[in-house]
Design an enzyme around this catalytic site. Structure first.
Site, mmCIF file in Angstrom:
data_model
loop_
_atom_site.group_PDB
_atom_site.id
_atom_site.type_symbol
_atom_site.label_atom_id
_atom_site.label_comp_id
_atom_site.label_asym_id
_atom_site.label_seq_id
_atom_site.Cartn_x
_atom_site.Cartn_y
_atom_site.Cartn_z
ATOM 1 N N PRO A 58 0.833 -1.203 0.000
ATOM 2 C CG PRO A 58 0.079 -0.949 2.206
ATOM 3 C CD PRO A 58 0.817 -1.896 1.302
ATOM 4 C CB ALA A 60 -0.130 7.660 0.343
ATOM 5 C CB SER A 87 -2.566 3.245 0.491
ATOM 6 O OG SER A 87 -2.691 4.362 1.353
ATOM 7 C CB SER A 228 6.349 -3.401 7.173
ATOM 8 O OG SER A 228 6.438 -2.144 6.538
ATOM 9 C CG HIS A 230 5.356 3.153 6.972
ATOM 10 N ND1 HIS A 230 4.154 2.942 7.591
ATOM 11 C CD2 HIS A 230 5.091 3.993 5.948
ATOM 12 C CE1 HIS A 230 3.209 3.647 6.982
ATOM 13 N NE2 HIS A 230 3.753 4.282 5.972
#
Ligand SMILES: Cc1cc2nc3c(=O)[nH]c(=O)nc-3n(C[C@H](O)[C@H](O)[C@H](O)COP(=O)(O)O)c2cc1C
Length: 334
Positions: A58, A60, A87, A228, A230
């Site tokens: 995902p 953005a 996302s 993750s 991120h």
């Protein structure tokens, strides 16, 4: 400015670099003299068949880099026979993405908002529109500091909406307010809510970098753990995902599927993730770069390249399936 938003991460971006470097510190110990005339990268994730263990992470606001926005990404994932994790912070409604091919496998990512009604609504809409799992991102309880994009005063461009988060048409959301809207009180006890809100979809928890946390998520009902950090965008100097994957796999002990993202750039990175026990990987920035450079076809090219490289590397290592990649295929550089 947009480049910095995509490429950048938290603080001095040490984890952004470390994610990539950590996969590259592993070396492969290939087997020879095996019959590799037939190689398959096919597998399943949460019961859904995919052409390879490479999913779309995902990310953005694809409207920043491509006119076709998330619709292009969705179609590319469909063409490549893989799962698209949408996302919540995207520039296309989850309903419009689903309409590109209602039967295609897709999962919905959410971060629980302080106003839980917003998240409940997104989960319910996802459940009603054929999304097959909810991925809840848990690594953003407070506002991260991303020097690169703060210096450039990056924000959602005027006129661009985030229809799954801020449904009011014509309102340009403030990115900082969106993140500050995430619920900092969220705990393991809240995880069952996601399944409930979505009408019973399996829940994956994204943002885990420790075995003990992973085990608690599974105890709370998680069907998948997404290892993750991120992409190095939250906690600078966070451990690389490659370095903690084996610990998480051990702690989960087969009770949930384990996926990993962060720094996956080549087919051999995917193979290493499999050797460490992941069922699949997710790809963030590389997909966005493909989208920026070539739209839908660009994303297809990135996903195809990774799958082809994985297939070649499997064969060269004497392996014919993604399901029997032994841990001793790897050694680490001194
Ligand atoms: C531009 C950008 C936007 C992202 N947006 C989200 C998001 O909305 N939700 C989320 O859970 N993760 C988000 N991520 C993190 C990715 O899902 C993924 O964890 C990370 O990109 C993986 O690392 P990689 O970029 O090295 O492949 C974003 C990452 C990038 C680069």
């Amino acid at each position: 400015v947009t480049y910095g938003y995509i490429a950048g991460g938290a603080g001095d971006e040490l984890t952004v670099a470390e994610n990539v470097a950590a996969w590259r510190r592993f070396r492969l110990r290939p087997h020879m003299l095996r019959d590799v005339s037939s190689i398959s990268t096919a597998t399943t994730v949460l019961g859904t068949p995919v052409a390879g263990p490479i999913l779309v992470a995902p990310t953005a606001m694809h409207g920043l880099v491509c006119e076709q926005r998330e619709l292009a990404t969705a179609r590319a994932a469909q063409r490549c026979g893989t799962v698209h994790v949408l996302s919540q912070a995207v520039t296309t409604s989850l309903e419009d993405v689903a309409a590109t091919d209602p039967g295609a496998p897709r999962w919905m990512q959410v971060a629980v908002q302080r106003d839980r009604g917003i998240t409940r609504d997104v989960c319910a809409r996802a459940g009603a529109h054929g999304y097959r799992a909810i991925v809840v991102t848990v690594d953003s309880p407070v506002l991260m500091r991303r020097t690169r994009f703060e210096q450039a005063s990056f924000n959602v461009p005027a006129g661009m909406g985030l229809p799954n988060l801020v449904p009011a048409a014509g309102v340009t959301p403030d990115l900082y307010e969106v993140v500050l809207g995430f619920d900092p009180t969220l705990t393991f006890d809240d995880l069952p809510l996601l399944a409930e809100w979505s009408g019973g979809l399996p829940v994956g928890v994204k943002g885990i970098v420790r075995g003990d946390d992973a085990a608690r998520c599974v105890d709370a009902g998680a069907a998948a753990i997404l290892v993750s950090n991120h992409g190095g965008r939250q906690v600078d100097t966070c451990v690389s995902t490659a370095s903690v994957l084996a610990e998480v796999v051990e702690a989960v002990d087969g009770r949930a599927e384990v996926y990993v993202d962060g720094g996956i750039r080549r087919g051999h990175d995917v193979l290493k993730a499999l050797a460490l026990g992941a069922r699949a990987v997710l790809v963030g920035r590389s997909v966005v770069w493909g989208l920026a450079l070539g739209g839908e076809d660009g994303v297809v090219e990135v996903l195809t390249m990774l799958r082809d490289e994985l297939e070649t590397t499997l064969g060269l290592c004497g392996l014919t399936s993604v399901h029997d990649v032994p841990a001793d295929l790897l050694t680490t550089l001194a």
